[in-house]
Scaffold this motif. Structure first.
Motif, short mmCIF file in Angstrom:
data_model
loop_
_atom_site.label_atom_id
_atom_site.label_comp_id
_atom_site.label_asym_id
_atom_site.label_seq_id
_atom_site.Cartn_x
_atom_site.Cartn_y
_atom_site.Cartn_z
N LEU A 1 11.83 -3.23 -8.51
CA LEU A 1 10.67 -2.62 -7.98
C LEU A 1 9.65 -2.14 -9.11
O LEU A 1 10.16 -1.24 -9.74
CB LEU A 1 10.58 -2.04 -6.63
N ALA A 2 8.32 -2.38 -9.09
CA ALA A 2 7.44 -1.67 -10.04
C ALA A 2 6.22 -1.20 -9.19
O ALA A 2 5.72 -1.76 -8.49
CB ALA A 2 7.21 -2.49 -11.07
N LEU A 3 5.89 -0.07 -9.42
CA LEU A 3 4.47 0.73 -8.74
C LEU A 3 3.68 0.89 -9.90
O LEU A 3 3.90 1.91 -10.87
CB LEU A 3 5.07 1.88 -8.11
N TYR A 4 2.48 0.43 -9.82
CA TYR A 4 1.24 0.60 -10.69
C TYR A 4 0.55 1.82 -10.30
O TYR A 4 -0.12 1.83 -9.14
CB TYR A 4 0.55 -0.68 -11.05
N GLN A 5 0.79 2.84 -11.03
CA GLN A 5 -0.23 4.25 -10.80
C GLN A 5 -0.50 4.59 -9.33
O GLN A 5 -1.50 4.52 -8.82
CB GLN A 5 -1.41 3.72 -11.67
N PRO A 6 0.69 4.60 -8.79
CA PRO A 6 0.39 5.02 -7.12
C PRO A 6 -0.10 6.14 -6.95
O PRO A 6 -0.24 7.05 -7.66
CB PRO A 6 1.99 5.31 -6.78
N ASP A 7 -0.96 6.18 -5.89
CA ASP A 7 -2.02 7.31 -5.52
C ASP A 7 -1.31 8.16 -4.53
O ASP A 7 -1.94 9.31 -4.36
CB ASP A 7 -2.86 6.74 -4.81
N ILE A 8 -0.39 7.75 -3.54
CA ILE A 8 0.11 8.69 -2.61
C ILE A 8 1.45 8.90 -2.59
O ILE A 8 2.53 8.17 -2.36
CB ILE A 8 -0.26 7.74 -1.12
N PRO A 9 1.59 10.29 -2.58
CA PRO A 9 3.13 10.74 -2.89
C PRO A 9 4.00 10.22 -1.74
O PRO A 9 5.21 9.78 -2.03
CB PRO A 9 3.17 12.20 -2.88
N GLN A 10 3.63 10.21 -0.77
CA GLN A 10 4.19 9.88 0.79
C GLN A 10 4.64 8.58 0.63
O GLN A 10 5.91 8.13 0.92
CB GLN A 10 3.66 10.09 2.01
N ASN A 11 4.07 7.76 0.23
CA ASN A 11 4.40 6.11 -0.10
C ASN A 11 5.31 5.97 -0.99
O ASN A 11 6.49 5.34 -0.98
CB ASN A 11 3.31 5.36 -0.36
#
Length: 158
Positions: A5-15
């Motif tokens: 899985l890869a997350l590009y610059q996520p905004d929301i810490p809960q997610n």
């Protein structure tokens, strides 16, 4: 070899915390492409991830370019999940070695990242629905990919 899985610059810490918890439970590694919109010590991230954060296989990349350089030797497709895709998850065939990329909650990914993907997929929804929560989307996609590829990675048991 399984999926990543890869997350590009996520905004929301809960997610992100929820995604790391999901990945830990499924035995999947997560690539976090920075900068994120929060610090990894964020209280909301820790609350969502609970004690699973220590079990998560997290690799941090300082930039998109650093992520791409790390991926270069691994092979496998880069599969972007985006509302801008025409192909849908229910018709997509995953392959071992795929990296499943998810964009920022606020803005998705820039055009350069979109263009770099080998595949672009969306989760089909009823007419009028715009998007799902990022953590929910990752869970749906990861579960379907694992189902298609024969289940949880070696060493993971029920």
């Amino acid at each position: 070899m399984t999926i990543r899985l890869a997350l590009y610059q996520p905004d929301i810490p809960q997610n992100t915390g929820t995604i790391l918890r999901t990945a830990a439970c499924f035995g999947l590694a997560v690539d976090l492409i920075e900068p994120a919109g929060f610090t990894l010590s964020d209280k909301a991230l820790r609350r969502a991830g609970l004690d699973y954060l220590e079990r998560a296989a997290l690799v941090r990349h300082a930039s998109w370019e650093a992520f791409q350089a790390a991926r270069a030797s691994s092979g496998g497709r880069l599969v972007l999940f985006t509302t801008r895709a025409s192909a849908t998850l229910d018709r997509f065939q995953f392959a071992a070695g795929d990296t499943l990329l998810f964009g920022r909650e606020s803005a998705g990914v820039p055009d350069t990242v979109h263009a770099a993907a080998d595949e672009r997929i969306k989760i089909a929804m009823v007419d009028g629905a715009r998007s799902l929560n990022l953590a929910i989307s990752v869970g749906i996609v990861a579960a379907d990919a694992l189902r298609q590829l024969g289940g949880l990675p070696v060493g993971v048991r029920f």
